[in-house]
Design a protein around this motif. Sequence first.
Motif, PDB file in Angstrom:
ATOM      1  N   SER A 152       9.148   7.837   2.497  1.00 39.20           N
ATOM      2  CA  SER A 152       8.495   6.970   3.690  1.00 39.20           C
ATOM      3  C   SER A 152       8.187   8.156   4.703  1.00 39.20           C
ATOM      4  O   SER A 152       7.035   7.911   5.291  1.00 39.20           O
ATOM      5  CB  SER A 152       9.617   6.085   4.181  1.00 39.20           C
ATOM      6  OG  SER A 152       9.287   5.624   5.460  1.00 39.20           O
ATOM      7  N   PHE A 156       4.337   7.324   2.724  1.00 41.03           N
ATOM      8  CA  PHE A 156       4.320   6.511   1.776  1.00 41.03           C
ATOM      9  C   PHE A 156       4.442   5.015   2.116  1.00 41.03           C
ATOM     10  O   PHE A 156       5.866   4.986   2.777  1.00 41.03           O
ATOM     11  CB  PHE A 156       4.810   6.914   0.406  1.00 41.03           C
ATOM     12  CG  PHE A 156       4.170   8.269  -0.185  1.00 41.03           C
ATOM     13  CD1 PHE A 156       2.821   8.115  -0.705  1.00 41.03           C
ATOM     14  CD2 PHE A 156       4.747   9.403   0.022  1.00 41.03           C
ATOM     15  CE1 PHE A 156       2.390   9.391  -1.321  1.00 41.03           C
ATOM     16  CE2 PHE A 156       4.156  10.680  -0.553  1.00 41.03           C
ATOM     17  CZ  PHE A 156       2.919  10.538  -1.145  1.00 41.03           C
ATOM     18  N   GLY A 158       6.023   1.152   1.418  1.00 42.58           N
ATOM     19  CA  GLY A 158       7.092   0.536   0.542  1.00 42.58           C
ATOM     20  C   GLY A 158       6.820   0.371  -0.790  1.00 42.58           C
ATOM     21  O   GLY A 158       7.462   0.615  -1.762  1.00 42.58           O
ATOM     22  N   LEU A 159       5.532  -0.336  -0.728  1.00 37.98           N
ATOM     23  CA  LEU A 159       5.203  -0.530  -2.241  1.00 37.98           C
ATOM     24  C   LEU A 159       4.880   0.788  -3.284  1.00 37.98           C
ATOM     25  O   LEU A 159       5.326   0.785  -4.476  1.00 37.98           O
ATOM     26  CB  LEU A 159       3.773  -1.158  -2.263  1.00 37.98           C
ATOM     27  CG  LEU A 159       3.872  -2.494  -1.672  1.00 37.98           C
ATOM     28  CD1 LEU A 159       2.544  -3.325  -1.635  1.00 37.98           C
ATOM     29  CD2 LEU A 159       4.812  -3.222  -2.408  1.00 37.98           C
ATOM     30  N   GLU A 160       4.442   1.760  -2.566  1.00 39.79           N
ATOM     31  CA  GLU A 160       4.035   2.895  -3.289  1.00 39.79           C
ATOM     32  C   GLU A 160       5.565   3.737  -3.638  1.00 39.79           C
ATOM     33  O   GLU A 160       5.874   4.106  -4.629  1.00 39.79           O
ATOM     34  CB  GLU A 160       3.486   3.980  -2.296  1.00 39.79           C
ATOM     35  CG  GLU A 160       2.098   3.507  -2.192  1.00 39.79           C
ATOM     36  CD  GLU A 160       1.394   4.192  -0.844  1.00 39.79           C
ATOM     37  OE1 GLU A 160      -0.040   4.372  -0.868  1.00 39.79           O
ATOM     38  OE2 GLU A 160       2.073   4.803  -0.111  1.00 39.79           O
ATOM     39  N   HIS A 169       9.924  -4.050  -6.385  1.00 37.52           N
ATOM     40  CA  HIS A 169       9.462  -4.343  -5.086  1.00 37.52           C
ATOM     41  C   HIS A 169      10.845  -4.785  -3.894  1.00 37.52           C
ATOM     42  O   HIS A 169      11.350  -4.367  -3.073  1.00 37.52           O
ATOM     43  CB  HIS A 169       8.309  -5.196  -4.788  1.00 37.52           C
ATOM     44  CG  HIS A 169       7.966  -5.364  -3.222  1.00 37.52           C
ATOM     45  ND1 HIS A 169       7.334  -6.511  -2.951  1.00 37.52           N
ATOM     46  CD2 HIS A 169       8.023  -4.813  -2.330  1.00 37.52           C
ATOM     47  CE1 HIS A 169       7.081  -6.606  -1.663  1.00 37.52           C
ATOM     48  NE2 HIS A 169       7.414  -5.453  -1.228  1.00 37.52           N
ATOM     49  N   THR A 172      13.583  -2.304  -3.909  1.00 37.54           N
ATOM     50  CA  THR A 172      13.288  -1.157  -2.865  1.00 37.54           C
ATOM     51  C   THR A 172      13.542  -1.798  -1.704  1.00 37.54           C
ATOM     52  O   THR A 172      13.934  -0.711  -0.716  1.00 37.54           O
ATOM     53  CB  THR A 172      12.087  -0.474  -3.398  1.00 37.54           C
ATOM     54  OG1 THR A 172      11.848  -0.403  -4.848  1.00 37.54           O
ATOM     55  CG2 THR A 172      11.530   0.584  -2.789  1.00 37.54           C
ATOM     56  N   ARG A 173      12.889  -2.539  -1.350  1.00 42.43           N
ATOM     57  CA  ARG A 173      13.277  -3.183  -0.101  1.00 42.43           C
ATOM     58  C   ARG A 173      14.319  -3.260   0.504  1.00 42.43           C
ATOM     59  O   ARG A 173      14.880  -2.590   1.418  1.00 42.43           O
ATOM     60  CB  ARG A 173      12.264  -4.558   0.123  1.00 42.43           C
ATOM     61  CG  ARG A 173      12.424  -5.073   1.458  1.00 42.43           C
ATOM     62  CD  ARG A 173      11.400  -6.289   1.715  1.00 42.43           C
ATOM     63  NE  ARG A 173      12.217  -7.039   2.883  1.00 42.43           N
ATOM     64  CZ  ARG A 173      11.562  -7.981   3.629  1.00 42.43           C
ATOM     65  NH1 ARG A 173      10.201  -8.330   3.100  1.00 42.43           N
ATOM     66  NH2 ARG A 173      12.204  -8.749   4.555  1.00 42.43           N
ATOM     67  N   MET A 176      15.966   0.255   0.920  1.00 46.09           N
ATOM     68  CA  MET A 176      15.565   1.000   1.972  1.00 46.09           C
ATOM     69  C   MET A 176      16.039   0.658   3.198  1.00 46.09           C
ATOM     70  O   MET A 176      16.462   1.167   4.207  1.00 46.09           O
ATOM     71  CB  MET A 176      14.160   1.230   2.298  1.00 46.09           C
ATOM     72  CG  MET A 176      13.328   2.090   0.869  1.00 46.09           C
ATOM     73  SD  MET A 176      11.610   2.337   1.126  1.00 46.09           S
ATOM     74  CE  MET A 176      11.816   3.344   2.412  1.00 46.09           C
TER      75      MET A 176
END
Lengths: 194, 464
Positions: A152, A156, A158-160, A169, A172-173, A176
């Motif tokens: 980040s 980059f 979040g999707l990347e 997705h 990862t959300r 993070m």
Amino acid sequence: MTGERSRRGEFDAEATQAVPTAGVDRSAAVSLAFATYHEELLSFLRRATRNEATAEDLLQEAYLRLTREVEAGRPPDNVRAWLYRVASNLSVSGARRRLTALSWLTRNGRAEVDRAVDDSPEGGVLRSERRSELLAALDKLPPEARTALLLSAQGFSGLEIAEAIGRSHGATRSLMTRARLAVRLDLEQTEAFS
Amino acid sequence: VNDSGRHRDYLELAAAAIDFELSAEERAALEAHLAGCTACRRRVEGLRWDARRLTDFPVLAVAPAASARLWRGIQRPRWPMPTMRLVAVAALLGLALLAALAVGASLLRPPEPSDLAVVPNASLSASPVASTAAFDASGPPPSFAASAQPAIASPEPPIDGSPATTTVPPGPSAVRPDPSTAVPEPSNVTTQPSPTPAQSQSATPSPTPAPAPTPTPAPKPTVGLLVDGNDMSAFMLPIETGDSRRVELELVTQHLALSACTLTHSVEPDKPGVSASKVELPSVATQSVDLIDGGHTFQASCKAPGGPLVAKIAVRAADRQPEACLGFEFSQRPISVTTLAELNAGVLGTWEGCATTPWTPPYVVAVTFRDDGTYSASSSDVLDGQEMQATYYGTDDEVPGKQYAINDLQDSLKGLGQIDLVFNSGSVTRDELRNIELMGDQLRFEIFHFVTYGPITFELFRAS
């Protein structure tokens, strides 16, 4: 052709620049990619892996894979994003163990690398940087979360990042989100004690 | 720190918003909560502050020597199987030479002290510019060489033939600060403001801060060696067989007299029977050296106040020829057998000669066929540092399972058979022997691997 490459899921369609496939030596393209990005990529990997030797191994592996892609006629559109994705993926996957097993650096070479790293001034930077509270908080995170936050920081989305660390997705959300809160609470505690 | 579940939910939303797009409802709910909750507002500011500080982490400079070492690692491919070796060697030839030219010139010059430089973090917005220039063959590369160099003893060595090495005046794409020039001095960690190359494209004309030079407390002596402008070790210079290659050797010192250094040239000729040698060269800034086929190592050892300094560079002049089969002649003679039994009896013994493949120049081989159906095959040849395997595929080592059989004699009086090639991994492939021609004390045959890969042609004379 470009459309075909885009479908392979590059990070940022707008920021894409292709390695030339004709007329220019492809190995020169890899060497330029090395010249341009190896320093920032190694910095990223050092912080993500917290280990100099691992960071160097993963950096080399990422560039070896880039070489293979370029030589196979599949140069990534966005080389920087591609390198970060591969490097992140390597750092969070079990790739490290496989790399060790392959032991593609000779024992002698390895010893030399370790010594060089210990003595190197950049090792010193990393050591002094570790004393920073933010990095200390980052270090307490699980490797995946740390890698995600560092990605980040490299710009980059979040999707990347989800793609780079090989998570959904949603996962990862939440990874993070928890990581950012953990870092904040950690820093607030440190501030409270100092 | 006690978060009620409700506050925690909003903080999570705020944290998620840093990297992810919130839905309209999520955004509205978050804003409504923050409007009425000072504690959460403060914490959300903290979250954003953390994110910003993370992006401020500097790029850690990599010492030139470390860069060179890493690059060598990338150039040194791993070969999964012996069969891949020559492919890899070929790849290495291309890669090593061109890449070394491109990177050696741009990345690793000048020979800087291995000191810290901290350069601004390249933000994502900066990357398109860098990558545009990096991969735009028609335009100037954003190589570090494009930036102004600090004063060093050597002039800019021109390198011909590679577009990547063209030294150009810094254009807009060269705004990215050069770690080797940004902080010219050791033992200082300087974080510079982040100039974004994208600014040159954006509508807001904000000035790009120039790297601020740091005062020089104590100059640190350094020494470096360049061959034709490269300080990359392990690159290959192609030469014609029997020829040599003239290169420019540069001895570059900073804060150190050239006379404090001794310079040596070690040669390991790629020629059987020629022994290695080592000579001393004059310690001058530039000289021409002729490289014969083989490995060459230059070493500069210098007396310096802080202790001895050593620089080393190794290159290989390669004619891509194993030497031992040069001038090898094998003329066809009449086949001397008329039955399969005669052929089987006739091939027994040890044979020496050369093998040719579609992928390599001829190399020296020795082959022994025994009447228990086993064989040995080995090559003493070395192709530009790589040991050859007699059968190209498989190993030369004496391992169990090396068997052969000749089981047919065609009307042409040429034999057919099979041969087991054994790999170091332990795997075995049963491959074909074709066109076995026994001509008195001469033997010629072909191996086809997996039916299609070949021929690996052996032309041999009886040794015993």
